[in-house]
Design a protein around this motif. Structure first.
Motif, mmCIF file in Angstrom:
data_model
loop_
_atom_site.group_PDB
_atom_site.id
_atom_site.type_symbol
_atom_site.label_atom_id
_atom_site.label_comp_id
_atom_site.label_asym_id
_atom_site.label_seq_id
_atom_site.Cartn_x
_atom_site.Cartn_y
_atom_site.Cartn_z
ATOM 1 N N ILE A 48 3.389 -7.085 2.287
ATOM 2 C CA ILE A 48 4.728 -7.695 1.574
ATOM 3 C C ILE A 48 5.661 -6.665 2.101
ATOM 4 C CG2 ILE A 48 5.594 -8.319 -0.615
ATOM 5 C CD1 ILE A 48 3.446 -10.106 0.493
ATOM 6 N N VAL A 49 5.314 -5.449 1.787
ATOM 7 C CA VAL A 49 6.368 -4.393 1.795
ATOM 8 C C VAL A 49 6.166 -3.766 3.289
ATOM 9 C CG1 VAL A 49 7.003 -2.161 0.583
ATOM 10 C CG2 VAL A 49 6.164 -4.122 -0.849
ATOM 11 N N PRO A 50 7.241 -3.386 3.620
ATOM 12 C CA PRO A 50 7.341 -2.649 5.182
ATOM 13 C C PRO A 50 6.682 -1.217 4.828
ATOM 14 C CG PRO A 50 9.429 -3.583 4.686
ATOM 15 C CD PRO A 50 8.684 -3.608 3.383
ATOM 16 N N GLU A 51 5.965 -0.771 5.915
ATOM 17 C CA GLU A 51 5.161 0.615 5.700
ATOM 18 C C GLU A 51 6.102 1.759 5.302
ATOM 19 O OE1 GLU A 51 5.159 1.853 10.526
ATOM 20 O OE2 GLU A 51 3.529 0.652 9.713
ATOM 21 N N LYS A 52 7.321 1.886 5.877
ATOM 22 C CA LYS A 52 8.236 2.978 5.411
ATOM 23 C C LYS A 52 8.545 2.948 3.927
ATOM 24 C CE LYS A 52 9.853 3.986 9.940
ATOM 25 N NZ LYS A 52 10.991 4.253 10.946
ATOM 26 N N GLN A 53 8.685 1.779 3.415
ATOM 27 C CA GLN A 53 9.019 1.573 2.090
ATOM 28 C C GLN A 53 7.738 2.029 1.114
ATOM 29 O OE1 GLN A 53 11.242 -1.832 0.658
ATOM 30 N NE2 GLN A 53 10.238 -1.618 -1.202
ATOM 31 N N ARG A 54 6.581 1.692 1.731
ATOM 32 C CA ARG A 54 5.200 1.831 0.879
ATOM 33 C C ARG A 54 5.103 3.400 0.823
ATOM 34 N NH1 ARG A 54 1.015 -0.123 3.586
ATOM 35 N NH2 ARG A 54 2.099 -0.942 5.536
ATOM 36 N N LEU A 55 5.479 3.912 1.960
ATOM 37 C CA LEU A 55 5.338 5.403 2.258
ATOM 38 C C LEU A 55 6.243 6.153 1.067
ATOM 39 C CD1 LEU A 55 4.129 8.028 3.703
ATOM 40 C CD2 LEU A 55 6.245 7.743 5.171
ATOM 41 N N GLU A 56 7.420 5.670 1.145
ATOM 42 C CA GLU A 56 8.603 6.268 0.033
ATOM 43 C C GLU A 56 7.987 6.266 -1.388
ATOM 44 O OE1 GLU A 56 13.173 5.773 -1.211
ATOM 45 O OE2 GLU A 56 12.110 4.647 0.625
ATOM 46 N N VAL A 57 7.485 4.998 -1.804
ATOM 47 C CA VAL A 57 7.151 4.707 -2.999
ATOM 48 C C VAL A 57 5.935 5.746 -3.445
ATOM 49 C CG1 VAL A 57 6.262 3.078 -4.531
ATOM 50 C CG2 VAL A 57 8.273 2.358 -3.177
ATOM 51 N N VAL A 58 4.903 5.635 -2.367
ATOM 52 C CA VAL A 58 3.506 6.587 -2.848
ATOM 53 C C VAL A 58 4.011 7.926 -2.864
ATOM 54 C CG1 VAL A 58 1.686 7.250 -1.687
ATOM 55 C CG2 VAL A 58 2.095 4.959 -1.746
ATOM 56 N N GLN A 59 5.051 8.310 -2.244
ATOM 57 C CA GLN A 59 5.368 9.845 -2.285
ATOM 58 C C GLN A 59 6.118 10.033 -3.518
ATOM 59 O OE1 GLN A 59 5.218 12.393 0.019
ATOM 60 N NE2 GLN A 59 5.656 13.445 -1.936
ATOM 61 N N MET A 60 6.612 8.841 -4.324
ATOM 62 C CA MET A 60 7.219 9.142 -5.484
ATOM 63 C C MET A 60 6.026 9.486 -6.805
ATOM 64 S SD MET A 60 10.300 6.664 -5.490
ATOM 65 C CE MET A 60 11.618 6.880 -4.337
ATOM 66 N N LEU A 61 4.824 8.884 -6.600
ATOM 67 C CA LEU A 61 3.699 9.016 -7.533
ATOM 68 C C LEU A 61 3.378 10.200 -7.903
ATOM 69 C CD1 LEU A 61 1.828 5.856 -6.208
ATOM 70 C CD2 LEU A 61 3.598 5.849 -8.054
ATOM 71 N N LYS A 62 3.246 10.344 -9.326
ATOM 72 C CA LYS A 62 2.949 11.732 -9.806
ATOM 73 C C LYS A 62 1.850 12.422 -9.240
ATOM 74 C CE LYS A 62 2.359 13.598 -14.488
ATOM 75 N NZ LYS A 62 2.175 13.183 -15.831
ATOM 76 N N PRO A 63 0.843 11.776 -9.072
ATOM 77 C CA PRO A 63 -0.545 12.692 -8.524
ATOM 78 C C PRO A 63 -0.072 13.214 -6.864
ATOM 79 C CG PRO A 63 -1.147 10.591 -9.381
ATOM 80 C CD PRO A 63 0.227 10.623 -9.405
#
Length: 147
Positions: A48-63
């Motif tokens: 659903i979500v493009p890979e660059k956006q998934r990458l950006e969101v994962v980078q924002m996650l606390k752990p």
């Protein structure tokens, strides 16, 4: 190192990443490998979500200390670059752990492979459940006038 698609982020992703980071000890750095669109299509479905956006969101996650896109050619290329002490596999990821360990060993990679067995159960604890819920929802006309 943790890996995954991370298409529609849900609490299960947070649980998996927190547990992955704990395995490295107090001063561990967690590097997350986000699956490429071509890999997701080949193994699961159209993301659903493009890979660059998934990458950006994962980078924002606390752990997460660092997030990278995986290789489209050979998943071990990324492992060779990162050289993780531990590689975690999520509870819903379908990997033959013995095969994975054997392939790592063939390449001289000494990473420990650990399956995270716990799971954060909620009503929407997978991307597929979220997609299904959206498809089944009967939104009244005008519900999305600000979208």
């Amino acid at each position: 190192m943790a890996t995954g698609t991370f298409d529609l982020i849900h609490p299960g992703h947070g649980y998996y990443l927190e547990e992955s980071k704990k395995l490295g000890g107090k001063d561990a750095r967690l590097v997350v490998v986000v699956a490429r669109e071509s890999t997701v299509r080949a193994r699961k479905r159209v993301p659903i979500v493009p890979e660059k956006q998934r990458l950006e969101v994962v980078q924002m996650l606390k752990p997460v200390d660092e997030a990278v896109l995986g290789s489209e050619i050979d998943m071990f290329i990324t492992v060779e670059k990162i050289k993780p002490d531990v590689i975690t596999i999520g509870p819903d990821q379908k990997f033959d752990l013995d095969w994975l360990r054997e392939e790592l060993n063939k390449r001289g990679l000494k990473s420990e492979v650990v399956k995270i067995n716990g799971y954060h159960h909620t009503s929407l604890d997978s991307s597929c459940k979220i997609i299904k819920k959206i498809k089944e929802s009967d939104f009244p006309s005008g519900s999305f006038k600000h979208c």
